[in-house]
Scaffold this motif. Structure first.
Motif, PDB file in Angstrom:
ATOM      1  N   ALA A 255      85.548  96.516 -35.771  1.00 10.95           N
ATOM      2  CA  ALA A 255      84.432  96.476 -34.833  1.00 10.95           C
ATOM      3  C   ALA A 255      84.817  97.035 -33.468  1.00 10.95           C
ATOM      4  CB  ALA A 255      83.919  95.043 -34.691  1.00 10.95           C
ATOM      5  N   GLU A 256      86.115  97.166 -33.223  1.00  9.14           N
ATOM      6  CA  GLU A 256      86.598  97.698 -31.945  1.00  9.14           C
ATOM      7  C   GLU A 256      86.348  99.199 -31.800  1.00  9.14           C
ATOM      8  OE1 GLU A 256      88.611  95.720 -29.489  1.00  9.14           O
ATOM      9  OE2 GLU A 256      87.199  94.515 -30.651  1.00  9.14           O
ATOM     10  N   TYR A 257      86.182  99.864 -32.932  1.00  8.20           N
ATOM     11  CA  TYR A 257      86.153 101.323 -32.895  1.00  8.20           C
ATOM     12  C   TYR A 257      84.732 101.862 -32.886  1.00  8.20           C
ATOM     13  CZ  TYR A 257      91.122 101.056 -33.716  1.00  8.20           C
ATOM     14  OH  TYR A 257      92.456 100.778 -33.580  1.00  8.20           O
ATOM     15  N   ASP A 258      84.591 102.992 -32.191  1.00 16.27           N
ATOM     16  CA  ASP A 258      83.297 103.661 -32.113  1.00 16.27           C
ATOM     17  C   ASP A 258      83.383 104.913 -32.977  1.00 16.27           C
ATOM     18  OD1 ASP A 258      80.818 104.531 -31.432  1.00 16.27           O
ATOM     19  OD2 ASP A 258      81.443 105.394 -29.508  1.00 16.27           O
ATOM     20  N   HIS A 259      82.871 104.812 -34.195  1.00 16.82           N
ATOM     21  CA  HIS A 259      82.943 105.933 -35.130  1.00 16.82           C
ATOM     22  C   HIS A 259      81.824 105.722 -36.146  1.00 16.82           C
ATOM     23  CE1 HIS A 259      84.336 108.452 -38.466  1.00 16.82           C
ATOM     24  NE2 HIS A 259      85.089 109.087 -37.583  1.00 16.82           N
ATOM     25  N   PRO A 260      81.231 106.820 -36.628  1.00 20.24           N
ATOM     26  CA  PRO A 260      80.086 106.683 -37.552  1.00 20.24           C
ATOM     27  C   PRO A 260      80.420 105.918 -38.832  1.00 20.24           C
ATOM     28  CG  PRO A 260      80.374 108.984 -36.876  1.00 20.24           C
ATOM     29  CD  PRO A 260      81.489 108.222 -36.256  1.00 20.24           C
ATOM     30  N   VAL A 261      81.696 105.813 -39.166  1.00 20.98           N
ATOM     31  CA  VAL A 261      82.026 105.140 -40.423  1.00 20.98           C
ATOM     32  C   VAL A 261      81.958 103.612 -40.276  1.00 20.98           C
ATOM     33  CG1 VAL A 261      84.539 104.866 -40.111  1.00 20.98           C
ATOM     34  CG2 VAL A 261      83.595 105.251 -42.405  1.00 20.98           C
ATOM     35  N   ILE A 262      82.055 103.131 -39.044  1.00 22.58           N
ATOM     36  CA  ILE A 262      82.233 101.693 -38.838  1.00 22.58           C
ATOM     37  C   ILE A 262      81.028 100.873 -39.297  1.00 22.58           C
ATOM     38  CG2 ILE A 262      82.664  99.882 -37.148  1.00 22.58           C
ATOM     39  CD1 ILE A 262      85.078 101.633 -37.720  1.00 22.58           C
ATOM     40  N   ALA A 263      79.833 101.265 -38.862  1.00 26.32           N
ATOM     41  CA  ALA A 263      78.651 100.453 -39.179  1.00 26.32           C
ATOM     42  C   ALA A 263      78.426 100.318 -40.683  1.00 26.32           C
ATOM     43  CB  ALA A 263      77.415 101.024 -38.480  1.00 26.32           C
ATOM     44  N   PRO A 264      78.390 101.445 -41.422  1.00 26.08           N
ATOM     45  CA  PRO A 264      78.191 101.279 -42.869  1.00 26.08           C
ATOM     46  C   PRO A 264      79.349 100.549 -43.544  1.00 26.08           C
ATOM     47  CG  PRO A 264      78.602 103.595 -42.323  1.00 26.08           C
ATOM     48  CD  PRO A 264      78.388 102.871 -41.027  1.00 26.08           C
ATOM     49  N   LEU A 265      80.548 100.707 -43.017  1.00 34.17           N
ATOM     50  CA  LEU A 265      81.694 100.038 -43.631  1.00 34.17           C
ATOM     51  C   LEU A 265      81.607  98.520 -43.453  1.00 34.17           C
ATOM     52  CD1 LEU A 265      84.341 100.120 -45.127  1.00 34.17           C
ATOM     53  CD2 LEU A 265      85.506 100.724 -42.991  1.00 34.17           C
ATOM     54  N   LEU A 266      81.229  98.082 -42.267  1.00 31.59           N
ATOM     55  CA  LEU A 266      81.108  96.645 -42.036  1.00 31.59           C
ATOM     56  C   LEU A 266      80.004  96.066 -42.920  1.00 31.59           C
ATOM     57  CD1 LEU A 266      81.595  96.347 -38.172  1.00 31.59           C
ATOM     58  CD2 LEU A 266      83.252  95.995 -40.003  1.00 31.59           C
ATOM     59  N   GLN A 267      78.916  96.816 -43.044  1.00 33.98           N
ATOM     60  CA  GLN A 267      77.821  96.351 -43.885  1.00 33.98           C
ATOM     61  C   GLN A 267      78.255  96.323 -45.355  1.00 33.98           C
ATOM     62  OE1 GLN A 267      75.252  95.011 -42.887  1.00 33.98           O
ATOM     63  NE2 GLN A 267      73.757  95.015 -44.565  1.00 33.98           N
ATOM     64  N   TYR A 268      79.006  97.337 -45.749  1.00 30.71           N
ATOM     65  CA  TYR A 268      79.536  97.404 -47.124  1.00 30.71           C
ATOM     66  C   TYR A 268      80.392  96.182 -47.432  1.00 30.71           C
ATOM     67  CZ  TYR A 268      82.366  99.176 -51.050  1.00 30.71           C
ATOM     68  OH  TYR A 268      83.014  99.336 -52.254  1.00 30.71           O
ATOM     69  N   LYS A 269      81.235  95.806 -46.483  1.00 35.47           N
ATOM     70  CA  LYS A 269      82.087  94.632 -46.698  1.00 35.47           C
ATOM     71  C   LYS A 269      81.237  93.370 -46.845  1.00 35.47           C
ATOM     72  CE  LYS A 269      86.352  95.872 -44.265  1.00 35.47           C
ATOM     73  NZ  LYS A 269      87.251  94.877 -44.882  1.00 35.47           N
ATOM     74  N   LYS A 270      80.232  93.276 -46.022  1.00 33.09           N
ATOM     75  CA  LYS A 270      79.359  92.107 -46.067  1.00 33.09           C
ATOM     76  C   LYS A 270      78.683  91.989 -47.433  1.00 33.09           C
ATOM     77  CE  LYS A 270      76.285  90.302 -42.416  1.00 33.09           C
ATOM     78  NZ  LYS A 270      77.380  89.787 -41.615  1.00 33.09           N
ATOM     79  N   LEU A 271      78.152  93.123 -47.892  1.00 30.79           N
ATOM     80  CA  LEU A 271      77.394  93.082 -49.148  1.00 30.79           C
ATOM     81  C   LEU A 271      78.300  92.902 -50.369  1.00 30.79           C
ATOM     82  CD1 LEU A 271      74.438  95.616 -48.745  1.00 30.79           C
ATOM     83  CD2 LEU A 271      74.755  93.314 -47.840  1.00 30.79           C
ATOM     84  N   THR A 272      79.449  93.572 -50.359  1.00 26.05           N
ATOM     85  CA  THR A 272      80.331  93.379 -51.526  1.00 26.05           C
ATOM     86  C   THR A 272      80.856  91.952 -51.568  1.00 26.05           C
ATOM     87  OG1 THR A 272      82.153  94.339 -50.248  1.00 26.05           O
ATOM     88  CG2 THR A 272      81.028  95.791 -51.807  1.00 26.05           C
ATOM     89  N   ARG A 273      81.032  91.366 -50.403  1.00 26.49           N
ATOM     90  CA  ARG A 273      81.452  89.957 -50.358  1.00 26.49           C
ATOM     91  C   ARG A 273      80.375  89.070 -51.013  1.00 26.49           C
ATOM     92  NH1 ARG A 273      85.245  85.764 -49.228  1.00 26.49           N
ATOM     93  NH2 ARG A 273      83.910  83.966 -49.217  1.00 26.49           N
ATOM     94  N   LEU A 274      79.138  89.276 -50.604  1.00 29.20           N
ATOM     95  CA  LEU A 274      78.055  88.471 -51.186  1.00 29.20           C
ATOM     96  C   LEU A 274      77.993  88.677 -52.698  1.00 29.20           C
ATOM     97  CD1 LEU A 274      75.499  86.676 -50.942  1.00 29.20           C
ATOM     98  CD2 LEU A 274      74.187  88.783 -50.577  1.00 29.20           C
ATOM     99  N   ALA A 275      78.096  89.941 -53.118  1.00 30.63           N
ATOM    100  CA  ALA A 275      77.966  90.235 -54.547  1.00 30.63           C
ATOM    101  C   ALA A 275      79.105  89.616 -55.356  1.00 30.63           C
ATOM    102  CB  ALA A 275      77.922  91.752 -54.764  1.00 30.63           C
ATOM    103  N   SER A 276      80.334  89.692 -54.818  1.00 34.28           N
ATOM    104  CA  SER A 276      81.452  89.201 -55.632  1.00 34.28           C
ATOM    105  C   SER A 276      81.585  87.682 -55.550  1.00 34.28           C
ATOM    106  CB  SER A 276      82.753  89.881 -55.216  1.00 34.28           C
ATOM    107  OG  SER A 276      83.123  89.490 -53.913  1.00 34.28           O
ATOM    108  N   ALA A 277      81.287  87.096 -54.396  1.00 30.71           N
ATOM    109  CA  ALA A 277      81.502  85.649 -54.253  1.00 30.71           C
ATOM    110  C   ALA A 277      80.300  84.837 -54.725  1.00 30.71           C
ATOM    111  CB  ALA A 277      81.819  85.306 -52.798  1.00 30.71           C
ATOM    112  N   ASN A 278      79.093  85.295 -54.432  1.00 23.78           N
ATOM    113  CA  ASN A 278      77.898  84.498 -54.743  1.00 23.78           C
ATOM    114  C   ASN A 278      76.772  85.362 -55.289  1.00 23.78           C
ATOM    115  OD1 ASN A 278      79.116  82.955 -52.020  1.00 23.78           O
ATOM    116  ND2 ASN A 278      78.488  81.597 -53.674  1.00 23.78           N
ATOM    117  N   GLY A 279      77.135  86.325 -56.105  1.00 26.53           N
ATOM    118  CA  GLY A 279      76.134  87.218 -56.679  1.00 26.53           C
ATOM    119  C   GLY A 279      75.561  86.685 -57.983  1.00 26.53           C
ATOM    120  N   TRP A 280      75.066  87.605 -58.803  1.00 27.06           N
ATOM    121  CA  TRP A 280      74.412  87.203 -60.053  1.00 27.06           C
ATOM    122  C   TRP A 280      75.374  86.488 -60.990  1.00 27.06           C
ATOM    123  CZ3 TRP A 280      73.211  91.752 -57.493  1.00 27.06           C
ATOM    124  CH2 TRP A 280      71.872  91.925 -57.120  1.00 27.06           C
TER     125      TRP A 280
END
Length: 576
Positions: A255-280
Motif C-alpha cells: 500500500a506504500e507504493y504508487d503504481h498501477p499494479v497496486i490497486a488490482p493486486l490488493l483487491q486480488y489478495k482480498k478476493l482470493t483470501r475470501l474464496a480460499s478461506a470462506n468460499g463455496w
DNA sequence: AATACAAGCGCG
DNA sequence: AAAGCGCGCTTGTATT
C-alpha cells in the motif's frame, strides 16, 4: 440418613459405567452401575429430579462424556472437568504442593479430538483400547478428583480457584452445547455475498470471474502475461521489475507504493483470501446444513482464552456475518463488551481513575476527558501499547502519558512484564498461572551472563527476555478478560436454561434435540456472544445477557466500581 | 510422497 | 502508518 452428594463422579468399569456419589468430605456415599446404553437416560432422570444446587458431575473430559448426552437431548447443569482443572492446578503457583498433581502425567493430555465417523465416540463400544487422552476408569477419576480438591483446599485462595475451575468447566459444557446447536447459517445469503463479490461459482481448479479479471489487470500492469501471482517470491520479482521495490508482498507494505499494479493486486489478495478461506468449498464443508458447527477448544490458549479447530470459527470475516440468520420464528441476541481488557485491568489493579474513565461511556473518550492524551485514537493506541508492550512508534511514545495518569493500572502490567523478563511467572485474577520459562529460554539467559558471552549472546538474551516480558504483561490482562467472559457465559447459560421451553410447533429443528425448543448460546468469540432464541423470548434474553454481565463483574471484582457496558441488539441478521 | 515451515491474512 | 499480545487456516516452498 446419608448425606446429600456434592458431586457425582462418573467413569468406566469395563463395559459398564459407574456413578459414585461423593460427599463434601470427599467420602463415597453410594455407587451405582449402569450399562453404557442406559447411561443417558439415568442422567436425564437425575438432572430432572435435582435440587436447586444439584450435585456437580465429575468426569475426565467433557468432550468425551457430554456429546452423547446432548445427542440424546440431555443437558446437565454443572460439571467438574478433570482434564481442564488439572491443567490449571498443575501450573498454578497458588498450589503450594503440586507434586502429586504433576506426577499424575496421564492427566496432561491435550483436548480430545472431535468425534467423527472415523473416530467413534465413547459409546461406540469396543473402541476404548488404544484411545489417547486422559483416563476415564472410575478409580482413576476418583483419585484425580481427590487430588484436585485437596490441592485447591490447601491454597491461600481456594475461593478464587474454585470459581476459576467452575467457570472453566461451565465453558467446557457450553463449548459442546454450541457445537451441538450450531450457528444458524444461511446458505443463500452466503452464496449471495460470494456471487456479488467474486462472481459465479467457478469450476474446480479455476478462479472466480472477478478474480480472473483482476489477474488480467495485474499482469497487464506488470507487463508480463505469464506472471505468477500466487507465489510470493515470483510475485516479488515481478514487482521489482516494474519498480515496486517492496521487501515483502504484504498488504501493508504494498500500500506504500504508487503504481498501477497496486490497486488490482490488493483487491486480488482480498478476493482470493475470501474464496480460499470462506468460499463455496468452505460453505459445502462447514455450513451446508444450515448450521456452522465449529469445534471450540476451551482453555486452548495458555491465557485461558478458547481456541477452535475446524472451519476457522474464530476468524469468521465480518464480511460474512450477514450469513448468520435466525430460523423462522426465532431471532438473534447479539452482544459484545466494549473495551473488555482495559476495564478488567482497571478493576484488577484497583485503579479508580481508570475505572472513572471507563464509567458509563466509551473508555477511550473517558481517557481523553481525563486529560492523559488529546484524541480517542491516541487513547486507544496508547492503551493497546501499554497492554501489549509497545516500545516504538506512536504507541510507544504515548504510553508514558498513561503511566502518569493511571499509575496503578500501568504499574500492574509493568510489574507483570518485569516478572516475565526475570524468568518468573504471573497470575490472572482468579489464579491461572503463566507457563514457567522454558529450558531453552533459561539457557539463553545464562549464556549471556557467562564470562565468555559474546555481544550476540547478550543481545539475543535481551531480546528473548523482552519477548517474554511482553507475553507476561499481556497474560494477566488477556487471561483475566477471559475469566470475566467465562463468568458471563456461565451465568447466562444458567439463566437461559431456567427459561421455559417453547412449543414444539416452533422448534428450531437444526439446533438438535437439546436446544431446538429453548433459547441457547450459539456463538462465542472472546468478548462477544450470540444467542439464538424464539422471537417472543428475545426481550427476556436480552435482559438476561445484560444481567449476566453485571453478575460477572460482581462475581470477579465484588464492589469495585467498574462498568462493563454491552453493545446489545436483537436482530435476525448478525451483520446489523 | 509426505511432512515442516514461513508468509500472509482473518479474528479478538 | 503498521508496532506491541493471543490464535487458525491456506498456500507455496523447502526438506526429507
Amino acid at each position: 440418613m446419608t448425606a446429600r452428594p456434592r458431586w457425582r463422579a462418573v467413569g468406566r468399569d469395563g463395559e459398564e459405567i459407574v456413578i459414585v456419589e461423593v460427599a463434601a468430605d470427599l467420602g463415597e456415599l453410594a455407587r451405582r452401575r449402569v450399562p453404557a446404553h442406559a447411561w443417558a437416560t439415568l442422567v436425564a432422570e437425575i438432572e430432572a429430579s435435582a435440587d436447586d444446587v444439584p450435585a456437580r458431575w465429575v468426569w475426565s473430559d467433557t468432550t468425551r462424556w457430554y456429546q452423547a448426552l446432548l445427542a440424546a437431548g440431555v443437558i446437565v447443569a454443572r460439571c467438574h472437568d478433570l482434564r481442564l482443572s488439572h491443567a490449571i492446578l498443575r501450573a498454578s503457583d497458588l498450589v503450594t504442593d503440586a507434586h502429586d498433581l504433576r506426577a499424575a502425567e496421564e492427566w496432561d493430555a491435550p483436548p480430545s479430538a472431535p468425534t467423527t465417523a472415523a473416530a467413534p465416540a465413547l459409546f461406540d463400544l469396543g473402541e476404548a483400547s488404544g484411545r489417547v487422552g486422559v483416563p476415564d476408569d472410575i478409580d482413576a477419576v476418583l483419585a484425580e478428583f481427590r487430588r484436585e480438591e485437596r490441592a485447591v483446599a490447601e491454597t491461600s485462595e481456594p475461593g478464587r480457584l474454585r470459581l476459576l475451575l467452575a467457570a472453566e468447566s461451565a465453558g467446557a459444557l457450553l463449548a459442546e452445547e454450541m457445537h451441538a446447536a450450531g450457528l444458524p447459517w444461511s446458505r443463500a445469503v452466503h452464496e449471495e455475498i460470494l456471487e456479488r463479490t467474486l462472481g459465479a461459482r467457478p469450476a474446480p481448479g479455476t478462479h472466480a470471474p472477478r478474480v480472473q479479471e483482476l489477474a488480467a489487470a495485474i499482469r497487464t500492469a506488470l507487463g508480463d502475461p505469464a506472471a505468477s501471482l500466487d507465489s510470493q517470491p515470483k510475485l516479488l520479482r515481478s514487482l521489482h521489475r516494474v519498480g515496486v521495490t517492496a521487501a515483502s508482498t504484504s498488504r501493508w507494505e504494498l500500500a506504500e507504493y504508487d503504481h498501477p499494479v497496486i490497486a488490482p493486486l490488493l483487491q486480488y489478495k482480498k478476493l482470493t483470501r475470501l474464496a480460499s478461506a470462506n468460499g463455496w468449498a468452505w460453505l459445502d464443508e462447514w455450513a451446508g446444513g444450515g448450521r456452522f458447527r465449529p469445534v471450540y477448544v476451551p482453555g486452548g490458549v495458555v491465557t485461558g482464552r478458547w481456541a477452535s479447530s475446524g472451519g476457522g470459527a474464530l476468524q469468521l470475516p465480518r464480511q460474512l456475518r450477514a450469513a448468520v440468520r435466525a430460523d423462522p420464528g426465532w431471532t438473534l441476541v447479539v452482544a459484545d463488551v466494549a473495551q473488555l481488557e482495559p476495564r478488567v485491568l482497571a478493576a484488577m489493579s484497583g485503579d479508580t481513575a481508570l475505572a472513572d474513565a471507563a464509567r458509563g461511556r466509551d473508555l477511550y473518550e473517558g481517557i481523553v476527558a481525563g486529560g492523559a492524551v488529546p484524541t480517542r485514537a491516541d487513547a486507544k493506541i496508547a492503551m493497546l501499547g501499554a497492554m501489549y508492550g509497545a516500545t516504538t512508534g506512536d504507541s510507544g511514545r504515548l504510553v508514558p502519558a498513561l503511566r502518569r495518569t493511571y499509575p496503578r493500572a500501568m504499574g500492574l502490567v509493568d510489574d507483570a512484564a518485569r516478572a516475565g523478563e526475570a524468568g518468573g511467572t504471573v497470575r490472572t485474577w482468579l489464579g491461572r498461572t503463566s507457563p514457567a520459562s522454558s529450558a531453552d529460554w533459561r539457557e539463553t539467559q545464562s549464556r549471556a551472563g557467562a564470562p565468555e558471552a559474546t555481544a550476540a549472546d547478550q543481545s539475543s538474551a535481551r531480546r528473548s527476555a523482552r519477548d517474554r516480558g511482553r507475553f507476561t504483561r499481556n497474560f494477566v490482562v488477556q487471561g483475566t478478560a477471559a475469566e470475566w467472559a467465562l463468568a458471563w457465559l456461565a451465568d447466562l447459560r444458567g439463566a437461559l436454561l431456567a427459561m421455559p421451553e417453547t412449543s414444539p410447533s416452533s422448534a428450531a429443528a437444526a439446533s438438535g434435540a437439546a436446544f431446538s425448543r429453548r433459547p441457547h448460546l450459539c456463538f462465542f468469540l472472546h468478548d462477544e456472544i450470540i444467542v439464538h432464541t424464539p422471537t417472543d423470548q428475545a426481550n427476556e434474553v436480552a435482559e438476561a445477557v445484560a444481567r449476566s454481565a453485571a453478575n460477572a463483574a460482581t462475581l470477579l471484582f465484588g464492589r469495585f466500581p467498574i462498568d462493563f457496558p454491552l453493545d446489545l441488539r436483537i436482530t435476525d441478521d448478525a451483520a446489523k
